[in-house]
Write a protein that holds these residues in place. Sequence first.
Motif, PDB file in Angstrom:
ATOM      1  N   GLU A   3     117.666  88.880  -9.201  1.00 17.56           N
ATOM      2  CA  GLU A   3     117.457  90.226  -9.718  1.00 17.56           C
ATOM      3  C   GLU A   3     118.761  91.048  -9.438  1.00 17.56           C
ATOM      4  N   ASP A   4     119.173  91.844 -10.520  1.00 16.71           N
ATOM      5  CA  ASP A   4     120.323  92.637 -10.457  1.00 16.71           C
ATOM      6  C   ASP A   4     119.987  94.025  -9.966  1.00 16.71           C
ATOM      7  N   LEU A  51     115.217  92.382  -3.032  1.00 17.85           N
ATOM      8  CA  LEU A  51     115.047  91.983  -4.521  1.00 17.85           C
ATOM      9  C   LEU A  51     115.000  90.342  -4.276  1.00 17.85           C
ATOM     10  N   ARG A  52     114.084  89.829  -5.320  1.00 16.75           N
ATOM     11  CA  ARG A  52     113.880  88.293  -5.482  1.00 16.75           C
ATOM     12  C   ARG A  52     115.314  87.996  -5.904  1.00 16.75           C
ATOM     13  N   THR A  75     119.851  97.074 -12.767  1.00 15.01           N
ATOM     14  CA  THR A  75     119.080  96.619 -13.792  1.00 15.01           C
ATOM     15  C   THR A  75     117.613  97.052 -13.086  1.00 15.01           C
ATOM     16  N   PHE A  76     117.403  96.694 -11.975  1.00 16.45           N
ATOM     17  CA  PHE A  76     116.090  96.981 -11.260  1.00 16.45           C
ATOM     18  C   PHE A  76     115.967  98.536 -11.121  1.00 16.45           C
ATOM     19  N   ARG A  79     109.339  91.546  -8.613  1.00 12.99           N
ATOM     20  CA  ARG A  79     110.646  91.300  -8.693  1.00 12.99           C
ATOM     21  C   ARG A  79     110.857  91.622  -7.274  1.00 12.99           C
TER      22      ARG A  79
END
Length: 113
Positions: free
Chosen positions: A11-12, A7-8, A15-16, A94
């Motif tokens: 980014e959580d 993940l970038r 949430t993702f 993302r």
Amino acid sequence: MLSSFDLRPGEDFATFAGDYDVFLADLRAAGMIAGAGPLGRRVNDTPMDTDEAHTQTCFSVMQFRDRAPLDAAYAHIDARARPGTSSHLRMYRRLTNTVFLCWEDASHEKETP
């Protein structure tokens, strides 16, 4: 299709993962995928993980009925013209350090002696 990625920054994961579930529901509704597993996190602090060349920390698996929907899904993404394409791009942006591997189930033909 096996996708491994990071993940970038910022980014959580939770949430993702929720957004990814919505994305998968859209793909299923459009008939683009036959199924998918939940997002996974890599467990690389065990001798069972032997891939030292790749550092990705997340993965996902999607199933296609056969080659035709796989090719159609790529054409859909490549065209970037349909509504579902924007959701794919929102998810893809993302991610970082992505690797996509496509596999085909082996034939289950009975072996002859």
